[in-house]
Every structure is written in C-alpha cells, then in structure tokens.
Design an enzyme around this catalytic site. Structure first.
Site, short mmCIF file in Angstrom:
data_model
loop_
_atom_site.label_atom_id
_atom_site.label_comp_id
_atom_site.label_asym_id
_atom_site.label_seq_id
_atom_site.Cartn_x
_atom_site.Cartn_y
_atom_site.Cartn_z
N TRP A 355 1.07 -1.38 0.05
CA TRP A 355 0.26 -0.23 -0.12
C TRP A 355 1.02 1.32 -0.08
O TRP A 355 0.29 2.13 0.12
CB TRP A 355 -0.69 -0.43 1.54
CG TRP A 355 -0.91 0.12 2.84
CD1 TRP A 355 1.25 0.01 3.16
CD2 TRP A 355 -0.92 0.77 3.46
NE1 TRP A 355 1.48 0.02 4.13
CE2 TRP A 355 0.41 0.92 4.44
CE3 TRP A 355 -1.84 0.80 4.02
CZ2 TRP A 355 -0.41 1.16 5.81
CZ3 TRP A 355 -2.47 1.37 5.17
CH2 TRP A 355 -1.10 1.44 6.85
N ASP A 356 2.03 0.93 -0.23
CA ASP A 356 2.86 2.63 0.13
C ASP A 356 3.00 3.62 -1.11
O ASP A 356 3.16 4.62 -0.68
CB ASP A 356 4.11 1.78 -0.85
CG ASP A 356 5.00 0.67 0.16
OD1 ASP A 356 5.59 1.25 1.19
OD2 ASP A 356 3.94 -0.11 0.32
N GLU A 494 -1.27 -5.08 11.80
CA GLU A 494 -0.18 -6.04 11.52
C GLU A 494 -0.44 -6.90 12.41
O GLU A 494 0.02 -8.49 12.43
CB GLU A 494 0.95 -5.83 10.77
CG GLU A 494 0.29 -5.59 9.47
CD GLU A 494 1.97 -6.05 7.99
OE1 GLU A 494 1.37 -5.68 7.65
OE2 GLU A 494 2.73 -5.65 8.73
N LYS A 615 2.07 -2.64 16.34
CA LYS A 615 3.02 -2.20 15.40
C LYS A 615 3.31 -1.58 15.44
O LYS A 615 4.55 -1.05 15.09
CB LYS A 615 3.04 -3.74 13.81
CG LYS A 615 4.27 -3.04 13.42
CD LYS A 615 4.41 -4.83 11.66
CE LYS A 615 5.43 -4.23 11.21
NZ LYS A 615 5.22 -5.01 10.37
N GLN A 616 2.24 -0.69 14.72
CA GLN A 616 2.73 0.84 14.05
C GLN A 616 0.43 1.24 13.83
O GLN A 616 -0.29 0.87 14.25
CB GLN A 616 3.29 0.69 12.59
CG GLN A 616 1.97 0.18 11.52
CD GLN A 616 2.01 -0.86 10.10
OE1 GLN A 616 3.77 -0.54 10.47
NE2 GLN A 616 1.43 -0.47 9.53
#
Length: 811
Positions: A355-356, A494, A615-616
C-alpha cells in the site's frame, strides 16, 4: 559518513556494514537499478551485487514445513558490474586480503553518480590507487557505465584486468528466504558479438522473461588504447581479459558501458539484438555522464524544495527524494510496473507491491502527476484479477491483493519465518482488505490534485466503484446494532490477526477499515455524480450498477459501526479494550529493542493477539489520511461525536512498538499540531530510518521507500500544511521555526506554483504565462483566486482574526 547536503557517502570500509551501504548507494533510473556493490565482489556474506528490472517477476515452488509453497520474486538479474584485476600471477583482488589504506564511497545526489576511491597495499607491499565512477543513465534507461582508473603508485609489472558479466546469480539477499528457491534465471547463453562487445542472455524459469546484457570495454594505458584481449567464457560468466605492463604512476583506464534489455520492452525486436546494437552505438563514458547529469538536473527542478534545515537533515531529505526518483521516474510512465515497498534496492518482501503508494503518491501528485497516473494504471490493469479474487471469495466488486507482483494475484506468503524462534508460522496478513481503500483514496487524491478528468472518466471511476462494491458486500447489516459491520479482516497494525482462542483468522470492525469504508461509499456516490452523463450511463450499464446498490452505499456511509471505548477512545477493533495490557517496561528492560514485539512474543510461546500492543499506527491512520474537518464530517454523518484527537494519540502512542518505519511517519504527522517537539523527534527518526538502519539490519535488504517519501510529504503537506480538497489548494501552515523557511515548487492541476512557508504564514506565487483558469487558494476562512504571475500572501493569525489575505500581481 559524508555530511554535505548533496553528497552522501562513507569514508571507511566496514565489512559487516557493507549491505546497508550497498542499498543506500544504489543507482537506478525507474527502469532498472543496481546496488552499490564493489565491482570486484560477488555475493559472499559481505557483498551482495544486485540488479533489478521494474516489473520483472518469476515464481518458484519450494517445500517448506511439509507444504508446497509458491513465491513470486523480483528477479536478481545478471551482475553487469564485474571488474577485477590481479598483479603478476597473484590472486584476484579481494578487499579482505589486502591492507586498506583509504576507502571512500561518495554518492552525488544532484547528478546521480557513485564515486569510489580506494588505496590499498597488497601482500608484496605494492600500493595501488583506484578511482571508480558509475552511473545508471536517467535519460537512456537501458544504459549504465563504470569507469575505473588504476594507478600503480610504487610498483611496475604485469596487470591482468577482467571485465565481464556474471550470470551466476540467485535471489539470496534476505537470510530468512534462503530456504526458498532462489535460482530464477536459466538457459544462459554467452557470445562475443564484436571485438570489444560481449553479451549474456538468460530467461526466467516460469515467467519466461528474456534478459540480455551487452558490455563494451575500452582500455587505455597512459592515454593509449589497448586492443589485445582474450575472451573468457566460463559457465555463466563471460568476460574480456586484458594483460598489460604497467609502469609506476601511469594511469590505466577501463571504460565499461553496458546495455540491459528484456523481452518486456516496447519498441524492441529481441533483447540480445537490442542490447548489442545499443552498446555498440553508445557514446563514451564522459559524454554519457554529461547527458545523464543533465537529465537529473531537469528532474530535480520538478521536485525543487528550498530547505534551510541543517546539512544533515537536508542531506537525508535529498537522499530520500533521490531514491524515490530512482524507483519511479519519467522512465516509469511507459512501464507496467508497481511501486515495490523496498524500491529496486534489494529483495525484502520479494519486490512486492503493498500500500506504499498511499505514502508516495501525495508527493508525486503535486510534482510530477504523470508518475502517479502510471502507478494507478498498474492497479487498473489488474482490476480483472481483483474482480476474480472477490468473486472466488464470495464477494462482489474488486478485492485487490495485499501483496501484488506480476499479474495482481495475491502474493502474500501463507507461511513466514520467525528468525528468533526459527519456526515457520501461518501468515494471515492477506486479510488486510484496506489495501483497496488505499487505492481508492489514491485515485481520488490524484484527481483532486491533477484535475485529470480523463483518467477519472476512463479508469479511476471504474476502480473506485468496483472497490466500493467489494466493501459494500464485505459489510454486513447487524440488526442488533442497526449498523453495518465488517468482520474477519486485519488492520494496518498487523500484530492482530485473530482473537485469542478463536480458530478463524481476522478481527472484527477494525475502526480504520470501517471509517474509510464509510468515506469510500460516499466518495463512490460523488464520483458517479461528477462523471459526464454519457460516461455515467455507460459505466453503470457496463458494471450493472442499479439504484438499490447506490442506495446501499449511501446507507453504509450513514450507518457504519465504529467501535469506541472509555472516554471517547476509538477502539482499534471490536474488543481491543478487553485485551490484556502489556508490561512494556519489563519487555524493554529484558530485550532493549522491542520494535518486532511480535517475534519476541512468539519466541516466548506467546502471541501479540493477547495484548493491547500495536506494531504501527492503526487508528491514528485516520488522523493521517483525513483532516480533522473530514473526519468530523464522516463521524457526524454516522451519528458519532468527534473524539479528542490528542487523547486518542496519547492512548495509542503508549501501546505501539513502532515495528515499521511508517509508524514514525504517521506519528510525526499526527503530533505536529499538538506536540511539536515530539513530532520533530519522530521526524528525525524518519530521516534516520535507513541512513542509520534503525530497524537493525533491514536496510541491507532494501530501502524503505514509503518512509523515505513520507519524510518529503511531512514537509510538504503536514508542516507546510498544503492540502488539495474540494477544488481548492488549501493552506494551513504550521512550519517549525527550527527548520528555517521553506520554498518549494508544486504543480496543481497543471499549473506550476511556488510556495514559501515560514511559521504560520505562506506565500503562493503562480508562474507567468498564457491565461489559464484561476487557481483557487484557501487559508483559514479566506479564499483567493490567482491568475498567471500573481501572488497571494497569507497569515493564518491574521486570517483567524479577520484579516484579508489579498492576491496581487507583482510590481
């Protein structure tokens, strides 16, 4: 490490750090890229030469943990760098076997050149000096060059040079993938097609992509050409060997020009012929170097940012932009290639597309929108595969894959290796359905920034509508709540891929997914309304969209469920607040670095699914993608009050391990307006990410492209406050005074603008030229319309107090 703003490099040789340096010194042009490995090196645990061509994938099957798994990878192509030498009958040059006196690598970020300077003393006390210049040509995308100058400082004797192409390469640059198949190239053929030209041809084993590399070598001693050479053909290597007598202090110069072609190229017959003819006709190294540098100068103008930060900060921003433009450049516009998460710089994630674009396209949209369009075309060409994926899963519309490669099927691995426990584990991250939301958002933002009605009409609208269709079918009506819910997904975090004790993977009502689905459904209705009548009728007939389906989109936009808990905290997903709290201090004391907390917990026979640990950024992605006004409008339409943004940021900041480089990007963004000092700390982390390898060993496997682009976007859209929305260029500057003033050039709806920002003030100047539609600029409650050659000065404080930012023509 070099610390000038436009020069980046290293002043020593550290074997254990060579992988990071090779990735950071990669040269590319959007068509192909080559890591900054030493020309004499091979993959040996210290060095890893790698050349990657955009869009060139291959699939291999391997038995892992008793299961047959197929993985698709961006292929490591033949190593064109090969250039080595030996004195007399001694060993071939090896840095590890000599006394290194000086070793420098210097990456010229303005001209796209890599320079290596080396002095060493061998086992017979002979001192030799080498200077090497390298480019991967920006304007002639199939060409690359390496010039080597060698001087015997204190000795004379026989010198043998070997200059060739090494086809004996594999994909083995990531340790945790080495149990998987990595030999993608087969059927190697080599030939000498002219006295100074050799060619290597191979093909990929499954995708049947043919690749050819041709090399032209010229050698001069003291300025005089050397014609005598011998041909080496050994296995999958072809080279020319030169044996010459060298005198003390006399320069030996080797010029190597290489052409790389594949069977995917346009306007080509077949790769061997194309590569051989192009390298035969190519100019010399100096002339090619000049035209290459001129192409970089033109490209840098399009991405101009006048920065006043420290040299180190400017250097990091320039490096990040440089690597972005080496991955996606004007050469990309004619390619069918996506945006690999780790660039064309290494083999992490196997070169897959995630998805960058969500973090990259905002920079491209406002600088060189044709690059954004090319990347969106990559997605549109795979719309059929996304429709098939949705249909096979029992849904309508288009379900885009979390990881994409050649044809758009789901490439996410079903098993992944935890290097801490050395166990292969099920991987459920393919349930990150939010990738479709990112693609739809990218389409809409591109349209807003570029005004490209043609793309929206012919391609973009179809993607948005089919993605909306998928999410509308993914959403289920919950009678007990009288709301729509989405079950069995994975969010951006994630870590959370299932509920504790539940066999079925996925979590329910991920807040980011649900809110963005509401945004998508309303946007899809708006897109339909914006289309010309004829195209709207064509598309609704083609896709068989009926009124009841549009009505369902409208209902979802008004009745989507969003979980909350506590005092106005948006729950990351249903039940997140009922998970156990993690003893963060204890884990930090025990392990120090806990960025990859998931691996730590699994190695302890535990599971991050048990904990309120991310995680983020996940919920905070909402504050990153949507302005406060947009989010308040979406939640208000759903019947929810706007929560406190600072409270939500603080809640999740305490529960995030920052196991992704993107986490620092998002946190710098969302903290910018409330906790500037902390935002700048995260911004510094973004700048340091790959330069200092803050993810501990991952940079060697490829740079983190989205984080690099994110650093530019933080400056452009977050700190400078530049936003495109509702047909206007909106400014809400909050530029940190610590960074000094900013001036940058953008392109808004085809019109170039220069914007200057300092503190809470901004100046917008349109470029003079032919009469165009006025540019609508808004700051605070004030809006102005600028014609060619006009300037508007805004002070947000004045605007908020009722001042009138005026537009005027320059005197």
């Amino acid at each position: 490490m070099t610390t000038t703003a436009w020069q980046f490099g290293f002043h020593d040789f550290v074997p254990e750090d060579e992988g990071r340096r090779e990735a950071l010194c990669t040269l590319g042009n959007g068509y192909f890229a080559t890591r900054g490995a030493a020309p004499e090196s091979r993959a040996d645990g210290v060095h890893y030469p790698g050349t990657y061509v955009a869009g060139c994938y291959n699939r291999l099957s391997t038995t892992v943990a008793g299961r047959e798994v197929e993985n698709e990878s961006l292929v490591n192509m033949p190593n064109w760098l090969l250039l080595t030498f030996r004195a007399d009958d001694g060993p071939w040059f090896d840095l590890a076997q000599v006394e290194v006196l000086d070793h420098e690598q210097e990456l010229d970020l303005e001209r796209g050149l890599l320079v290596r300077r080396l002095r060493f003393r061998d086992g017979r006390a002979r001192t030799t000096r080498i200077v090497q210049h390298r480019f991967v040509h920006l304007a002639a995308p199939h060409l690359a060059g390496l010039e080597t100058t060698l001087v015997a400082e204190d000795w004379s004797g026989a010198l043998t040079l070997r200059c060739g192409i090494d086809g004996d390469v594999t994909n083995s640059g990531v340790a945790r993938y080495r149990a998987l198949g990595g030999r993608h190239l087969v059927d190697h053929r080599t030939a000498e097609v002219a006295p100074d030209i050799v060619v290597l041809h191979a093909r990929t084993s499954q995708s049947d992509i043919h690749v050819a590399e041709a090399q032209r070598t010229r050698v001069r001693v003291g300025g005089d050409p050397v014609d005598a050479r011998s041909l080496l053909q050994r296995g999958e290597v072809i080279a020319h060997d030169f044996t010459i007598d060298v005198e003390r202090g006399v320069e030996v110069q080797v010029e190597k020009i290489v052409s790389l072609h594949t069977s995917r190229d346009f306007a080509a017959t077949e790769p061997v012929t194309e590569a051989a003819e192009q390298v035969r006709d190519a100019a010399g190294f100096d002339e090619l170097c000049r035209s290459h540098s001129m192409a970089w100068a033109r490209l840098n103008k399009e991405f101009h940012s006048g920065l006043s930060m420290s040299d180190a900060a400017q250097q990091a921003v320039h490096l990040h932009l440089f690597h972005l433009l080496q991955t996606v450049s004007p050469n990309t516009t004619d390619l069918d290639a996506g945006l690999p998460a780790r660039g064309l710089h290494g083999e992490a994630y196997r070169g897959h597309v995630f998805w960058d674009e969500l973090f990259v396209l905002p920079t491209l949209d406002l600088r060189m929108p044709q690059l954004s369009r090319a990347l969106l075309h990559y997605r549109h060409r795979r719309l059929g595969q996304a429709r098939k994926a949705a249909r096979d899963a029992g849904f309508a519309g288009a379900m885009f894959p979390w990881q994409s490669g050649s044809n758009g099927r789901e490439e996410t691995q079903r098993l992944h290796l935890n290097p801490r426990s050395d166990r292969w584990l099920p991987d459920h991250t393919h349930l990150q359905r939010h990738i479709g939301l990112a693609i739809a958002h990218n389409v809409w933002h591109y349209h807003q920034a570029s005004g490209d009605e043609e793309f929206l009409r012919d391609f973009g609208a179809e993607m948005v509508l089919e993605i909306a269709r998928f999410f509308a079918s993914l959403a289920q009506y919950d009678r007990g709540r009288d709301r729509y819910v989405i079950r069995g997904v994975v969010g951006p975090d994630e870590y959370h891929t299932a509920y504790p004790g539940r066999d079925r993977p996925g979590i329910d009502n991920n807040a980011y997914t649900n809110v963005m689905t509401a945004w998508l459904c309303r946007t899809a209705v708006h897109v339909l309304r914006e289309l010309p009548d004829q195209r709207r009728h064509e598309l609704t007939d083609q896709l068989d969209i009926r009124h009841h389906e549009i009505d369902r989109w409208k209902r979802i936009a008004e009745r989507m469920f969003v979980p909350f808990h506590g005092n106005g905290i948006i729950s990351q997903f249903d039940g997140y607040d009922r998970l156990a709290e993690l003893d963060w201090d204890a884990y930090r004391q025990r392990y120090g670095d806990i960025q990859r907390l998931d691996r730590i917990l699994e190695a302890e026979d535990d599971d991050p699914n048990h904990y309120q640990a991310s995680k983020q950024a996940d919920v905070l992605m909402l504050f990153y993608l949507l302005s406060a006004e947009e989010l308040e409008e979406i939640l208000g339409r759903l019947g929810y009050p706007m929560p406190s943004i600072p409270d939500n940021i603080e809640y999740y900041l305490r529960r995030t391990s920052h196991g992704s480089t993107l986490s620092a990007v998002v946190h710098a963004w969302v903290l910018a307006r409330g906790r500037r000092h902390r935002a700048l700390e995260f911004f510094d982390e973004v700048l340091a990410g790959d330069i200092h390898d803050t993810q501990h060993g991952t940079t060697a496997e490829g740079i983190h492209l989205a984080a690099m682009a994110g650093s530019i976007d933080i400056l452009q859209r977050c700190f400078a406050g530049i936003e495109v929305r509702d047909g206007a260029l909106r400014l809400n500057p909050l530029w940190p005074t610590e960074l000094g003033p900013l001036e940058l050039t953008i392109r808004y709806r085809g019109q170039p603008l220069t914007i200057g920002v300092t503190g809470r003030t901004a100046t917008v100047r349109t470029w003079p030229g032919r009469r165009r539609l006025p540019v609508t600029c808004a700051c605070g409650s004030r809006t102005v319309h600028l014609g060619p050659g006009e300037t508007a000065r805004f002070s947000l404080e004045n605007s908020l107090r009722g001042g009138d930012p005026a537009a005027h023509s320059p005197p």
